[in-house]
Design a protein around this motif. Structure first.
Motif, PDB file in Angstrom:
ATOM      1  N   GLU A 197      -1.697  -8.328   7.387  1.00 25.69           N
ATOM      2  CA  GLU A 197      -1.250  -7.050   6.654  1.00 25.69           C
ATOM      3  C   GLU A 197      -0.214  -6.281   7.692  1.00 25.69           C
ATOM      4  OE1 GLU A 197      -4.440  -8.646   4.472  1.00 25.69           O
ATOM      5  OE2 GLU A 197      -4.426  -7.827   6.605  1.00 25.69           O
ATOM      6  N   ILE A 198      -0.556  -6.259   8.995  1.00 21.65           N
ATOM      7  CA  ILE A 198       0.280  -5.620   9.813  1.00 21.65           C
ATOM      8  C   ILE A 198       1.600  -6.413  10.172  1.00 21.65           C
ATOM      9  CG2 ILE A 198       0.596  -4.744  12.504  1.00 21.65           C
ATOM     10  CD1 ILE A 198      -1.313  -2.957  10.705  1.00 21.65           C
ATOM     11  N   ALA A 199       1.572  -7.590  10.081  1.00 20.52           N
ATOM     12  CA  ALA A 199       2.817  -8.585  10.282  1.00 20.52           C
ATOM     13  C   ALA A 199       3.776  -8.228   9.175  1.00 20.52           C
ATOM     14  CB  ALA A 199       2.531  -9.901  10.425  1.00 20.52           C
ATOM     15  N   ARG A 200       2.964  -8.093   7.776  1.00 24.07           N
ATOM     16  CA  ARG A 200       4.063  -7.754   6.743  1.00 24.07           C
ATOM     17  C   ARG A 200       4.550  -6.428   6.798  1.00 24.07           C
ATOM     18  NH1 ARG A 200      -0.245 -10.680   3.787  1.00 24.07           N
ATOM     19  NH2 ARG A 200      -1.190  -8.609   3.038  1.00 24.07           N
ATOM     20  N   LEU A 201       3.987  -5.457   7.081  1.00 25.86           N
ATOM     21  CA  LEU A 201       4.242  -4.203   7.375  1.00 25.86           C
ATOM     22  C   LEU A 201       5.501  -4.228   8.497  1.00 25.86           C
ATOM     23  CD1 LEU A 201       2.396  -0.864   7.896  1.00 25.86           C
ATOM     24  CD2 LEU A 201       3.791  -1.563   9.535  1.00 25.86           C
ATOM     25  N   LEU A 202       5.446  -4.954   9.367  1.00 26.72           N
ATOM     26  CA  LEU A 202       6.280  -4.748  10.491  1.00 26.72           C
ATOM     27  C   LEU A 202       7.553  -5.595  10.094  1.00 26.72           C
ATOM     28  CD1 LEU A 202       4.112  -5.609  13.615  1.00 26.72           C
ATOM     29  CD2 LEU A 202       5.004  -3.292  12.809  1.00 26.72           C
ATOM     30  N   ARG A 203       7.437  -6.687   9.235  1.00 28.83           N
ATOM     31  CA  ARG A 203       8.662  -7.341   9.021  1.00 28.83           C
ATOM     32  C   ARG A 203       9.556  -6.413   7.995  1.00 28.83           C
ATOM     33  NH1 ARG A 203       4.937 -11.357   7.323  1.00 28.83           N
ATOM     34  NH2 ARG A 203       4.793 -13.122   9.051  1.00 28.83           N
ATOM     35  N   MET A 249       0.718  -1.166   0.006  1.00 29.59           N
ATOM     36  CA  MET A 249      -0.003   0.085   0.035  1.00 29.59           C
ATOM     37  C   MET A 249       0.917   1.066   0.249  1.00 29.59           C
ATOM     38  SD  MET A 249      -3.390  -0.705   2.135  1.00 29.59           S
ATOM     39  CE  MET A 249      -3.013  -1.514   3.596  1.00 29.59           C
ATOM     40  N   PRO A 250       0.397   2.411  -0.279  1.00 31.25           N
ATOM     41  CA  PRO A 250       1.197   3.662  -0.443  1.00 31.25           C
ATOM     42  C   PRO A 250       1.519   4.035   1.073  1.00 31.25           C
ATOM     43  CG  PRO A 250      -1.368   4.292  -0.559  1.00 31.25           C
ATOM     44  CD  PRO A 250      -1.003   2.870  -0.650  1.00 31.25           C
ATOM     45  N   LEU A 251       2.664   3.379   1.592  1.00 34.55           N
ATOM     46  CA  LEU A 251       3.605   3.778   2.714  1.00 34.55           C
ATOM     47  C   LEU A 251       4.806   3.909   2.572  1.00 34.55           C
ATOM     48  CD1 LEU A 251       1.525   1.703   5.190  1.00 34.55           C
ATOM     49  CD2 LEU A 251       1.537   4.065   5.380  1.00 34.55           C
ATOM     50  N   VAL A 252       5.530   4.999   3.222  1.00 31.93           N
ATOM     51  CA  VAL A 252       6.890   5.194   2.837  1.00 31.93           C
ATOM     52  C   VAL A 252       7.553   4.712   4.203  1.00 31.93           C
ATOM     53  CG1 VAL A 252       6.452   7.170   1.381  1.00 31.93           C
ATOM     54  CG2 VAL A 252       6.560   7.797   3.820  1.00 31.93           C
ATOM     55  N   VAL A 253       8.778   4.355   4.293  1.00 30.85           N
ATOM     56  CA  VAL A 253       9.791   4.031   5.453  1.00 30.85           C
ATOM     57  C   VAL A 253      10.872   5.174   5.687  1.00 30.85           C
ATOM     58  CG1 VAL A 253      11.157   2.426   6.235  1.00 30.85           C
ATOM     59  CG2 VAL A 253       9.114   1.448   5.044  1.00 30.85           C
ATOM     60  N   GLY A 254      11.009   5.270   6.912  1.00 30.43           N
ATOM     61  CA  GLY A 254      12.349   6.125   7.238  1.00 30.43           C
ATOM     62  C   GLY A 254      12.685   6.063   8.475  1.00 30.43           C
ATOM     63  N   GLY A 309      22.983   2.135   9.593  1.00 30.23           N
ATOM     64  CA  GLY A 309      21.647   3.094   9.641  1.00 30.23           C
ATOM     65  C   GLY A 309      20.959   3.273  10.833  1.00 30.23           C
ATOM     66  N   PHE A 310      19.798   3.068  10.896  1.00 29.91           N
ATOM     67  CA  PHE A 310      18.984   3.411  12.063  1.00 29.91           C
ATOM     68  C   PHE A 310      17.911   2.714  12.485  1.00 29.91           C
ATOM     69  CE2 PHE A 310      21.232   7.034   9.968  1.00 29.91           C
ATOM     70  CZ  PHE A 310      21.813   7.656  10.924  1.00 29.91           C
ATOM     71  N   VAL A 311      17.029   2.962  13.159  1.00 25.83           N
ATOM     72  CA  VAL A 311      15.658   2.156  13.515  1.00 25.83           C
ATOM     73  C   VAL A 311      14.767   2.718  12.421  1.00 25.83           C
ATOM     74  CG1 VAL A 311      14.042   1.524  15.120  1.00 25.83           C
ATOM     75  CG2 VAL A 311      16.340   2.062  15.990  1.00 25.83           C
ATOM     76  N   TYR A 312      14.205   1.918  11.772  1.00 32.69           N
ATOM     77  CA  TYR A 312      13.417   2.366  10.772  1.00 32.69           C
ATOM     78  C   TYR A 312      11.783   1.894  11.074  1.00 32.69           C
ATOM     79  CZ  TYR A 312      17.208   3.560   7.885  1.00 32.69           C
ATOM     80  OH  TYR A 312      18.339   4.267   7.417  1.00 32.69           O
ATOM     81  N   THR A 313      10.946   2.974  10.402  1.00 34.83           N
ATOM     82  CA  THR A 313       9.539   2.554  10.849  1.00 34.83           C
ATOM     83  C   THR A 313       8.641   3.123   9.543  1.00 34.83           C
ATOM     84  OG1 THR A 313       7.687   2.870  12.293  1.00 34.83           O
ATOM     85  CG2 THR A 313       9.267   4.794  11.602  1.00 34.83           C
ATOM     86  N   THR A 314       7.528   3.027   9.528  1.00 36.76           N
ATOM     87  CA  THR A 314       6.385   3.418   8.597  1.00 36.76           C
ATOM     88  C   THR A 314       6.084   4.679   8.938  1.00 36.76           C
ATOM     89  OG1 THR A 314       5.918   0.949   7.960  1.00 36.76           O
ATOM     90  CG2 THR A 314       4.439   2.659   7.266  1.00 36.76           C
ATOM     91  N   PHE A 315       6.313   5.875   7.821  1.00 39.75           N
ATOM     92  CA  PHE A 315       6.011   7.058   8.256  1.00 39.75           C
ATOM     93  C   PHE A 315       4.370   7.553   8.071  1.00 39.75           C
ATOM     94  CE2 PHE A 315      10.118   9.728   7.500  1.00 39.75           C
ATOM     95  CZ  PHE A 315      10.679   9.224   8.809  1.00 39.75           C
ATOM     96  N   GLU A 371       2.804   2.339  17.002  1.00 41.24           N
ATOM     97  CA  GLU A 371       2.558   3.622  15.914  1.00 41.24           C
ATOM     98  C   GLU A 371       2.535   3.073  14.526  1.00 41.24           C
ATOM     99  OE1 GLU A 371       5.106   7.189  16.601  1.00 41.24           O
ATOM    100  OE2 GLU A 371       5.599   6.254  18.646  1.00 41.24           O
ATOM    101  N   ALA A 372       3.317   2.117  14.218  1.00 41.12           N
ATOM    102  CA  ALA A 372       3.384   1.456  12.668  1.00 41.12           C
ATOM    103  C   ALA A 372       1.914   0.926  12.658  1.00 41.12           C
ATOM    104  CB  ALA A 372       4.907   0.706  12.680  1.00 41.12           C
TER     105      ALA A 372
END
Length: 466
Positions: free
Chosen positions: A285-291, A92-97, A305-311, A265-266
């Motif tokens: 779907e949440i499990a796929r996002l968190l992976r 889905m249209p979600l970015v990661v940062g 790098g850093f700790v990454y999350t869905t913005f 939050e994610a």
């Protein structure tokens, strides 16, 4: 624009099962919308490596490399989240940062144990995140609104001094400490934030604040541009740039605590974007996002790098433009990759005057406090139990922010955990919530599970659908 898109989707009921996330646009529109997503998230992406690098006293060259690798990893994560690969990515249209919540453990562990321990902890934390993604539904029950709101507010309050030190300096004995020109530049940057947010809503005001502040700072002789262009123009930072990874259990535990908070939050972001694009988001779907978040965090352990999350801020852009397709976001991921490989981009941001970055950081961390307060506003404080949870957890969590050596005489193992106010406050909030509310499910006082992970604003009410 939103109405036009909704009408178009109504005319094609056969496409409904795939959702608006699979809609395709012309190449030009896809690229332009992708660039918009990059502009909206860019300032949030680059500020984390700059704050971490500056707080740890890294050289401008190393900070530039951190910015570059951060952009690359954010691009890869955004591609995975939007397009998906096997069991990774919500499609889905979600970015990661890079997550601003991750600044605290990186700075604390980096100051006390060095960067190799930071990245060893990231590797372990990221792998644990991937493996535990399907189980986080059970763990989220430990983070109702009263706990999540307290923790997010605590993170913001703990981080604000980091931004302030970037403005005035770290050492009060330094002749340049508290220089009025630096304080004036920081005040000017905050004034810019107010003006730009008032007059330039949306994409235009995001990056302009930092750029204008930096130009004024450079003109006043604050900041150094001399190193730009000295190194290779194109390239990537090699693995384990700061040395062989080291593993320290208390540091790993601290990162795991932050990962749990970010997971809440994610999850809310995933539920919210599902509401926006008209697609149900459940535990798979949440499990796929968190992976994806876990994978990028684990890779960060090797590639610095850093700790990454869905913005979440890009969800607002989707609602504003009405473009719900995931393919422009994927193009945005490619743009981030290209910017990361092009080294002068990182070098320019590394040369930004610290008072400018510090001012932006203070405001950003203040936003975290507000998010926590918004969550806590849903809690019934007429119940003394909720009041006790917040009072005790916040007070204990802020001890080391006010008196860093408070636990100096504690046994080493205990002191290692207590020196992190966020870890201490989180553990107390979870424990006190269990003491007062164990056995109560969906309590109306806010002691039940938070709405979709607790991120209000774009993700607040939408998350109730979960």
């Amino acid at each position: 624009m939103v109405r036009d898109n909704s009408r178009r989707s109504e005319k094609k009921p056969s496409a409904a099962p795939a959702s608006a996330a699979d809609e395709r646009h012309s190449v030009l529109r896809t690229v332009l919308f992708g660039l918009q997503h990059v502009l909206v998230m860019y300032a949030g992406v680059v500020i984390v490596p700059i704050v971490v690098g500056s707080a740890l006293g890294l050289s401008d060259a190393d900070i530039a490399k951190l910015v570059s690798i951060d952009l690359v990893l954010a691009g890869v994560g955004t591609l995975l989240q939007s397009l998906g690969l096997w069991k990774f990515g919500i499609r889905m249209p979600l970015v990661v940062g890079a997550a601003s919540n991750g600044i605290i453990p990186m700075v604390l562990v980096g100051e006390n144990h060095g960067m190799p321990t930071v990245y060893g902890s990231l590797l372990v934390g990221g792998i644990a995140w991937i493996l535990m993604a399907p189980l986080f539904g059970m763990l989220l029950k430990l983070f109702p609104a009263v706990v999540t709101g307290t923790v997010i507010a605590l993170i913001g309050l703990t981080l604000i001094p980091v931004g302030l030190r970037m403005i005035v300096g770290d050492d009060p004995g330094d002749p340049g400490y508290g220089r009025l020109s630096h304080i004036a530049l920081a005040a000017f940057t905050i004034a810019l934030i107010v003006v730009f947010r008032r007059l330039l809503k949306g994409v235009a005001g995001q990056l302009s604040i930092l750029v204008v502040g930096a130009i004024v700072g450079w003109s006043a002789g604050i900041g150094d541009l001399s190193h730009i262009g000295e190194g290779p123009v194109i390239g990537l930072m090699g693995p384990m740039h700061f040395g062989a990874l080291q593993f320290h259990p208390p540091s790993i535990l601290l990162f795991l605590v932050i990962i749990l908070v970010i997971t809440v939050e994610a999850s809310g972001q995933g539920v919210a974007v599902g509401q926006v694009v008209g697609k149900r988001v459940g535990p798979p779907e949440i499990a796929r996002l968190l992976r994806v978040d876990g994978l990028m965090t684990a890779v960060s352990g090797v590639f610095s790098g850093f700790v990454y999350t869905t913005f979440g801020q890009n969800i607002g852009l989707i609602a504003l433009t009405g473009v719900k397709s995931r393919f422009p976001v994927a193009v945005g991921g490619v743009i981030l990759l290209a910017l990361g490989v092009f080294h002068p981009v990182g070098e320019v941001f590394a040369s930004f005057p610290k008072p400018v970055i510090g001012a932006a950081a203070v405001v950003t961390f203040g936003a975290l406090v507000v998010t926590g307060v918004q969550l806590l506003s849903t809690v019934d404080f007429d119940r003394p139990s909720n009041l006790m949870i917040v009072m005790i957890s916040l007070s204990a969590g802020l001890v080391t922010a006010y008196i860093p050596d408070f636990y100096l005489r504690m046994p080493h193992v205990v002191g290692m955990f207590l020196e992190s106010g966020v870890a201490t406050g989180t553990a107390l909030a979870v424990l006190l919530n269990l003491v007062f509310h164990a056995g109560r499910r969906g309590a109306p006082d806010g002691s039940g599970p938070p709405d979709g992970g607790g991120r209000r604003g774009h993700a607040g009410e939408e998350a109730r659908a979960d």
